[in-house]
Design a protein around this motif. Structure first.
Motif, PDB file in Angstrom:
ATOM      1  N   ARG A  28      46.799 -64.613  52.499  1.00 32.53           N
ATOM      2  CA  ARG A  28      47.414 -65.937  52.386  1.00 32.53           C
ATOM      3  C   ARG A  28      48.205 -66.053  51.080  1.00 32.53           C
ATOM      4  NH1 ARG A  28      42.419 -67.785  54.378  1.00 32.53           N
ATOM      5  NH2 ARG A  28      41.810 -68.433  52.279  1.00 32.53           N
ATOM      6  N   LYS A  29      47.582 -65.544  50.018  1.00 32.46           N
ATOM      7  CA  LYS A  29      48.247 -65.583  48.718  1.00 32.46           C
ATOM      8  C   LYS A  29      49.552 -64.798  48.774  1.00 32.46           C
ATOM      9  CE  LYS A  29      47.743 -64.013  43.955  1.00 32.46           C
ATOM     10  NZ  LYS A  29      46.942 -63.228  43.041  1.00 32.46           N
ATOM     11  N   ASN A  30      49.553 -63.616  49.343  1.00 32.44           N
ATOM     12  CA  ASN A  30      50.766 -62.797  49.450  1.00 32.44           C
ATOM     13  C   ASN A  30      51.830 -63.480  50.311  1.00 32.44           C
ATOM     14  OD1 ASN A  30      49.844 -60.753  47.789  1.00 32.44           O
ATOM     15  ND2 ASN A  30      48.963 -59.564  49.470  1.00 32.44           N
ATOM     16  N   ARG A  31      51.378 -64.137  51.409  1.00 28.02           N
ATOM     17  CA  ARG A  31      52.332 -64.865  52.263  1.00 28.02           C
ATOM     18  C   ARG A  31      52.962 -66.025  51.487  1.00 28.02           C
ATOM     19  NH1 ARG A  31      48.533 -64.041  56.674  1.00 28.02           N
ATOM     20  NH2 ARG A  31      47.612 -66.062  56.202  1.00 28.02           N
ATOM     21  N   ARG A  32      52.136 -66.761  50.727  1.00 24.69           N
ATOM     22  CA  ARG A  32      52.662 -67.878  49.940  1.00 24.69           C
ATOM     23  C   ARG A  32      53.644 -67.381  48.869  1.00 24.69           C
ATOM     24  NH1 ARG A  32      47.209 -69.841  49.825  1.00 24.69           N
ATOM     25  NH2 ARG A  32      47.097 -69.181  47.657  1.00 24.69           N
ATOM     26  N   LEU A  33      53.302 -66.281  48.213  1.00 25.52           N
ATOM     27  CA  LEU A  33      54.198 -65.717  47.200  1.00 25.52           C
ATOM     28  C   LEU A  33      55.528 -65.288  47.827  1.00 25.52           C
ATOM     29  CD1 LEU A  33      51.803 -63.571  44.977  1.00 25.52           C
ATOM     30  CD2 LEU A  33      53.073 -65.600  44.297  1.00 25.52           C
ATOM     31  N   LYS A  34      55.430 -64.645  48.986  1.00 22.57           N
ATOM     32  CA  LYS A  34      56.637 -64.193  49.671  1.00 22.57           C
ATOM     33  C   LYS A  34      57.488 -65.400  50.087  1.00 22.57           C
ATOM     34  CE  LYS A  34      58.202 -61.341  53.518  1.00 22.57           C
ATOM     35  NZ  LYS A  34      57.817 -60.578  54.694  1.00 22.57           N
ATOM     36  N   LYS A  37      59.104 -66.938  47.049  1.00 18.01           N
ATOM     37  CA  LYS A  37      60.199 -66.085  46.598  1.00 18.01           C
ATOM     38  C   LYS A  37      61.429 -66.291  47.476  1.00 18.01           C
ATOM     39  CE  LYS A  37      61.216 -61.292  45.443  1.00 18.01           C
ATOM     40  NZ  LYS A  37      60.723 -59.918  45.425  1.00 18.01           N
ATOM     41  N   GLU A  38      61.236 -66.361  48.784  1.00 16.79           N
ATOM     42  CA  GLU A  38      62.350 -66.582  49.707  1.00 16.79           C
ATOM     43  C   GLU A  38      62.988 -67.956  49.483  1.00 16.79           C
ATOM     44  OE1 GLU A  38      60.605 -65.980  53.559  1.00 16.79           O
ATOM     45  OE2 GLU A  38      60.674 -63.795  53.386  1.00 16.79           O
ATOM     46  N   GLU A  39      62.154 -68.981  49.264  1.00 17.91           N
ATOM     47  CA  GLU A  39      62.683 -70.319  49.005  1.00 17.91           C
ATOM     48  C   GLU A  39      63.468 -70.352  47.699  1.00 17.91           C
ATOM     49  OE1 GLU A  39      59.345 -72.956  49.131  1.00 17.91           O
ATOM     50  OE2 GLU A  39      59.114 -72.794  51.310  1.00 17.91           O
ATOM     51  N   ALA A  40      62.939 -69.684  46.679  1.00 14.31           N
ATOM     52  CA  ALA A  40      63.639 -69.634  45.391  1.00 14.31           C
ATOM     53  C   ALA A  40      64.974 -68.902  45.538  1.00 14.31           C
ATOM     54  CB  ALA A  40      62.768 -68.943  44.343  1.00 14.31           C
ATOM     55  N   GLN A  41      64.968 -67.821  46.303  1.00 13.70           N
ATOM     56  CA  GLN A  41      66.197 -67.053  46.525  1.00 13.70           C
ATOM     57  C   GLN A  41      67.228 -67.910  47.265  1.00 13.70           C
ATOM     58  OE1 GLN A  41      66.500 -64.052  45.142  1.00 13.70           O
ATOM     59  NE2 GLN A  41      68.641 -64.005  45.742  1.00 13.70           N
ATOM     60  N   ALA A  42      66.757 -68.686  48.249  1.00 13.17           N
ATOM     61  CA  ALA A  42      67.656 -69.574  48.989  1.00 13.17           C
ATOM     62  C   ALA A  42      68.229 -70.650  48.064  1.00 13.17           C
ATOM     63  CB  ALA A  42      66.916 -70.212  50.164  1.00 13.17           C
TER      64      ALA A  42
END
Length: 118
Positions: A28-34, A37-42
């Motif tokens: 769950r932690k890895n999914r949230r981090l990913k 990261k995707e939201e920040a990149q967007a």
């Protein structure tokens, strides 16, 4: 002894469930981090596109005003060139005649600074 074996079995099962819970928490932690990261990149891409759009608008405004002044200068230059060409065409024969007349019709004169010593 059976109860001791049963207690060990119970502890092993509890340990296995705890390991599964830890594994799920890590996933769950890895999914949230990913996802973060995707939201920040967007967000970064959206901000970059916005800034680029603003830059292009300012650049177009600056070049547009420069482009129109260049066009005006070019029009003025072409108008002046046309006037000069018309004047040249109209007066070239007269100018050549005047130059030839000055070259052919020599009138010898004494220069005003010439002093006769005597």
């Amino acid at each position: 002894m059976a109860s001791q074996s049963q207690g060990i079995q119970h502890l092993l099962q509890a340990e296995k469930r705890a390991a599964e819970k830890v594994s799920e928490a890590r996933k769950r932690k890895n999914r949230r981090l990913k996802q973060a990261k995707e939201e920040a990149q967007a967000e970064i891409e959206q901000y970059r596109l916005q800034r680029e759009k603003e830059f292009k608008a300012k650049e177009a405004a600056a070049l547009g005003s420069h482009g129109s002044s260049t066009t005006e200068v070019d029009k003025g230059t072409m108008g002046k060139m046309n006037v000069i060409n018309e004047s040249y065409t109209k007066n070239k024969d007269k100018v050549v005649e005047n130059l030839l007349a000055l070259v052919w019709d020599i009138k010898p004169e004494i220069h005003i600074n010439y002093r006769v010593s005597g």
